[in-house]
Enzyme design. Structure first.
Site, PDB file in Angstrom:
ATOM      1  N   CYS A   2       0.843  -1.190   0.000  1.00  0.00           N
ATOM      2  CA  CYS A   2       0.000   0.000   0.000  1.00  0.00           C
ATOM      3  C   CYS A   2       0.888   1.254   0.000  1.00  0.00           C
ATOM      4  CB  CYS A   2      -0.932   0.106   1.198  1.00  0.00           C
ATOM      5  SG  CYS A   2      -2.103  -1.240   1.282  1.00  0.00           S
ATOM      6  N   ARG A  26       3.832  -0.042  -4.849  1.00  0.00           N
ATOM      7  CA  ARG A  26       3.629  -0.631  -3.516  1.00  0.00           C
ATOM      8  C   ARG A  26       2.321  -1.412  -3.420  1.00  0.00           C
ATOM      9  NH1 ARG A  26       6.994   1.746   0.214  1.00  0.00           N
ATOM     10  NH2 ARG A  26       5.623   1.041   1.876  1.00  0.00           N
ATOM     11  N   TRP A  74      -2.761  -2.618  -1.680  1.00  0.00           N
ATOM     12  CA  TRP A  74      -2.462  -4.040  -1.835  1.00  0.00           C
ATOM     13  C   TRP A  74      -3.367  -4.716  -0.815  1.00  0.00           C
ATOM     14  CZ3 TRP A  74      -0.497  -8.188   1.044  1.00  0.00           C
ATOM     15  CH2 TRP A  74      -0.071  -9.290   0.298  1.00  0.00           C
ATOM     16  N   ASN A 100      -1.843   1.761   5.723  1.00  0.00           N
ATOM     17  CA  ASN A 100      -0.981   0.684   5.243  1.00  0.00           C
ATOM     18  C   ASN A 100      -0.620  -0.150   6.460  1.00  0.00           C
ATOM     19  OD1 ASN A 100       1.114  -0.894   4.230  1.00  0.00           O
ATOM     20  ND2 ASN A 100       2.605   0.768   4.261  1.00  0.00           N
ATOM     21  N   GLY A 101      -0.823  -1.467   6.385  1.00  0.00           N
ATOM     22  CA  GLY A 101      -0.527  -2.329   7.525  1.00  0.00           C
ATOM     23  C   GLY A 101      -1.716  -3.210   7.839  1.00  0.00           C
ATOM     24  N   GLU A 477      17.183 -17.431  -8.498  1.00  0.00           N
ATOM     25  CA  GLU A 477      16.768 -16.065  -8.818  1.00  0.00           C
ATOM     26  C   GLU A 477      16.154 -15.992 -10.224  1.00  0.00           C
ATOM     27  OE1 GLU A 477      16.136 -13.482  -7.322  1.00  0.00           O
ATOM     28  OE2 GLU A 477      16.204 -11.889  -8.813  1.00  0.00           O
ATOM     29  N   LYS A 481      12.361 -14.691 -10.967  1.00  0.00           N
ATOM     30  CA  LYS A 481      12.070 -13.586 -11.893  1.00  0.00           C
ATOM     31  C   LYS A 481      10.999 -14.008 -12.893  1.00  0.00           C
ATOM     32  CE  LYS A 481      13.342 -10.980 -10.386  1.00  0.00           C
ATOM     33  NZ  LYS A 481      13.996 -10.362  -9.254  1.00  0.00           N
ATOM     34  N   GLU A 484       7.488 -14.383 -11.152  1.00  0.00           N
ATOM     35  CA  GLU A 484       6.768 -13.206 -10.676  1.00  0.00           C
ATOM     36  C   GLU A 484       6.250 -12.314 -11.790  1.00  0.00           C
ATOM     37  OE1 GLU A 484      10.710 -10.782  -9.023  1.00  0.00           O
ATOM     38  OE2 GLU A 484       8.803 -10.418  -8.075  1.00  0.00           O
ATOM     39  N   HIS A 500      17.334 -36.576  -7.867  1.00  0.00           N
ATOM     40  CA  HIS A 500      16.711 -36.997  -6.603  1.00  0.00           C
ATOM     41  C   HIS A 500      15.212 -36.700  -6.579  1.00  0.00           C
ATOM     42  CE1 HIS A 500      20.585 -38.064  -4.978  1.00  0.00           C
ATOM     43  NE2 HIS A 500      21.045 -36.902  -5.432  1.00  0.00           N
ATOM     44  N   LYS A 599       5.863  -4.074  -4.132  1.00  0.00           N
ATOM     45  CA  LYS A 599       7.309  -3.916  -4.053  1.00  0.00           C
ATOM     46  C   LYS A 599       7.833  -4.046  -2.625  1.00  0.00           C
ATOM     47  CE  LYS A 599      11.245  -2.558  -5.900  1.00  0.00           C
ATOM     48  NZ  LYS A 599      11.899  -3.569  -6.742  1.00  0.00           N
TER      49      LYS A 599
HETATM   50  C1  AGP Z   1      12.033  -9.459  -6.139  1.00  0.00           C
HETATM   51  O1  AGP Z   1      11.897  -9.458  -7.509  1.00  0.00           O
HETATM   52  C2  AGP Z   1      10.827  -9.574  -5.388  1.00  0.00           C
HETATM   53  N1  AGP Z   1       9.840  -8.668  -5.800  1.00  0.00           N
HETATM   54  C3  AGP Z   1      10.914  -9.854  -3.909  1.00  0.00           C
HETATM   55  O2  AGP Z   1      11.305 -11.183  -3.807  1.00  0.00           O
HETATM   56  C4  AGP Z   1      11.857  -8.995  -3.015  1.00  0.00           C
HETATM   57  O3  AGP Z   1      13.188  -9.234  -3.337  1.00  0.00           O
HETATM   58  C5  AGP Z   1      11.581  -9.318  -1.547  1.00  0.00           C
HETATM   59  O4  AGP Z   1      10.253  -8.969  -1.254  1.00  0.00           O
HETATM   60  C6  AGP Z   1      12.507  -8.642  -0.593  1.00  0.00           C
HETATM   61  O5  AGP Z   1      12.410  -7.254  -0.658  1.00  0.00           O
HETATM   62  P1  AGP Z   1      13.486  -6.326   0.042  1.00  0.00           P
HETATM   63  O6  AGP Z   1      14.789  -6.553  -0.645  1.00  0.00           O
HETATM   64  O7  AGP Z   1      12.975  -4.932  -0.171  1.00  0.00           O
HETATM   65  O8  AGP Z   1      13.546  -6.710   1.469  1.00  0.00           O
END
Ligand code: AGP
Length: 604
Positions: A2, A26, A74, A100-101, A477, A481, A484, A500, A599
């Site tokens: 948010c 956000r 969000w 937010n929260g 990673e 990517k 997401e 395995h 984010k």
């Molecule tokens: C990354 O592409 C993601 N959106 C997510 O995994 C992110 O890295 C994670 O939420 C951690 O965020 P931060 O680095 O702001 O703590």
């Protein structure tokens, strides 16, 4: 999660929408604004993104307002719809609240307020705040908000506007971020600095339990006891242009192209000849020399950067390093002593689980070093020391340049600690300094080639990412990517683990993305690739140019220049980011704001 934005002072509805737009990353389930006009409260809120709100408001954008608050959501409590969108209001329809929260005791409060006659219209936890402020308001808005937040359990950043109170808006914080500033004519408050940097550079971050009263020319900060607090400013030197797309189709692509600059900024002032110098850590020389354990805590992409750090450091010297996802670490019975350093990695510096992990470490008497991108973020204020990655604002929800910057700062940190413990690796430092140019050449020359490969795989529903050693976290990673931003099932594995279990998944519809660069594990990777080929999987390999051992056994290749093995994760990182980007773009998806994500993950 948010975004909250508000200002007081002469402005327009459009100013409010423009500020909100910069926080959209956000959360983007719904967007809304509130302002007062001729003594009445006006609230406009709609499901969808800020641009949809802008369209709804098109005939009112130029309307002059004296104060307003805005929110991009969000969703946590209640589905994303117009009713659950913020701002939420009270029974008198004079009070608007953005939040937010998570208010953990909202259900009890709601029942109490209902019993007192309050009528609720949404499913949100936020609406209780509006009714509590209504209940406590007797002309003093600050006092009403102060009393309302006393009743709340959980986390909040809230903004409150009352249509009868013309000359102030109130904000309050517990665990969710808020930053306040004033240019002398207008005062602002927001979830982070991005909407503020076009007007002000010196900002103040609210601490937990604090409230802010904003008036047009200034702001005051109060403790929950109403005691006035001295202001403490942070200077933000982010470039405003960094928060714009600059001709790129998406922020994500722009941010990938910024990676060479990010590496170079992370290096600036931190290497001298073959040595590393971190002024920020000068007081810790003896402590670092005597360390016998490193704990690394982080989430998502930042966690993957932490894993790469572990491999890199262990290559310098055997060392006890534990890397753990914050949401697990914080609930464990962890060992911390005066020879342990906990490194918390977070782009935003606001990730709730990472913050709770460092609070745990600090409660056990341990020291915390933050690696973050956001000056003044909660993590940096609570940690003992901070190393900034200086990547500039990262707008796309998918982290790209921050990941590359984190890796570079972590490499420098590893070399720094190693050198304090008597290690010497001038050749590594030298090669790190060459990396910006190498990355620049790689990204500009490979983008269209990677796009061609990605276009062949746009239609696949499943992907297996594999690597070994320092390139295993790159596989995790790469898979994250792709997941997401393209909503494709992608799993990352150590290549040696395939047999395995996961190999059972593979067939001609399940391609394998294999990191098979020319390093000491290449032969093992080739064996693993052949095992997947024997199950008819198509293989895309990231390999070192000229390496026909690998190219001859795979279907498609992405070529990297010949490099010292420890530099590959940087280029592999960019290559996987570009691959994911082009798959998602090939499907015409909302790359910068993927569904269900936000984010900054400020809920637990
Ligand atoms: C990354 O592409 C993601 N959106 C997510 O995994 C992110 O890295 C994670 O939420 C951690 O965020 P931060 O680095 O702001 O703590």
């Amino acid at each position: 999660m948010c975004g909250i934005y508000g200002f007081i002072g002469d402005g327009t509805v459009e100013d409010l929408v423009n500020g909100l737009k910069k926080l959209e990353y956000r959360g983007y389930d719904s967007a809304g604004i509130a302002f007062a006009k001729n003594g009445s409260l006006i609230i406009e809120k709609h499901t969808g993104k800020v641009d949809q709100l802008r369209e709804f408001l098109s005939s009112n954008l130029e309307k002059r307002i004296h104060a307003g608050i805005a929110h991009t959501r969000w969703a946590t409590h209640g589905v994303p719809n117009d009713l659950n969108a913020h701002p939420q209001s009270d029974c008198t329809h004079k009070i608007a609240v953005v939040h937010n929260g998570i208010i953990e005791n909202f259900s009890t409060l709601r029942s109490q307020l209902q019993a007192e006659g309050h009528k609720f219209v949404s499913q949100t936890d936020t609406e209780v705040v509006a009714h509590l402020v209504e209940k406590y308001f007797n002309g003093d808005l600050l006092e009403a908000v102060r009393r309302a937040v006393e009743d709340l359990n959980g986390t909040y950043a809230i903004g409150v506007l009352h249509s009868d109170v013309k000359n102030e808006i109130i904000f309050a914080r517990r665990k969710s971020p808020l930053v306040v500033a004033s240019d002398g004519k207008r005062s602002f408050c927001a979830s982070d600095v991005t909407p503020l940097i076009s007007s002000v550079r010196d900002v103040m971050f609210l601490e937990d339990g604090q409230l802010a009263r904003l008036t047009a020319g200034d702001f005051e900060i109060f403790e929950s006891t109403s005691k006035n607090v001295d202001k403490k400013f942070h200077h933000i030197d982010w470039n405003e242009k960094d928060a714009e797309k600059g001709g790129f189709k998406h922020f994500m692509l722009k941010e990938i192209y910024e990676e060479p600059r990010v590496i170079s900024d992370a290096l600036t002032g931190r290497t001298y000849g073959g040595r590393i110098a971190f002024d920020e850590l000068s007081e810790w020389k003896d402590y670092l020399k005597n360390l016998n354990k490193l704990n690394v805590v982080a989430c998502g992409t930042s966690y993957h950067a932490g894993l790469i750090f572990k491999y890199f450091f262990e290559n310098l010297r055997p060392f006890n390093i534990e890397v753990e996802v914050s949401s697990e670490y914080r609930y464990r019975n962890v060992f911390v002593d005066d020879k342990t350093l906990t490194i918390a990695i977070s782009q935003s510096g606001e990730t709730a689980d990472t913050l709770e992990s460092i609070r745990l470490v600090k409660s056990l008497g341990g020291k915390v070093l933050a690696i973050s991108n956001v000056v003044g973020s909660t993590l940096t204020r609570e940690a003992d020391k901070t190393l900034y990655i200086n990547a500039g604002p990262e707008i796309s929800v998918a982290s790209t340049k921050a990941y590359i910057g984190q890796m570079m700062v972590l490499y420098l940190l590893a070399l720094h600690i190693d050198s304090i413990m008597d290690g010497k690796h001038p050749e590594i430092v030298k090669s790190l300094n060459k990396l910006p140019e190498i990355m620049d050449n790689f990204i500009t020359s490979s983008n269209s080639k990677i796009k061609k490969v990605a276009n062949k795989y746009v239609g696949y529903a499943n992907f297996m990412y594999v690597g070994r050693g320092i390139n295993f976290p790159s596989a995790l990673e790469g898979a994250l990517k792709l997941k997401e931003i393209s909503y494709t099932n992608a799993v990352g594995y150590q290549a040696g683990e395939l047999k395995h279990g996961p190999i059972a998944l593979l067939d001609e519809k399940f391609p394998v993305m294999a990191v098979a660069v020319s390093d000491e594990l290449k032969e093992k990777m080739i064996s693993n690739i052949l095992e997947t080929k024997a199950r008819n999987a198509h293989v895309v390999a990231i390999l070192t140019e000229g390496d026909s051992d690998v190219s001859s056994v795979v279907n498609d290749s992405i070529h990297l220049p010949k490099l010292p093995h420890y530099l590959y994760p940087f280029l592999v990182g960019s290559a996987f980011q570009l691959f994911a980007y082009h798959v998602a773009d090939g499907r015409n998806l909302s790359i910068d704001m993927p569904r269900n994500l936000a984010k900054s993950v400020t809920v637990e």
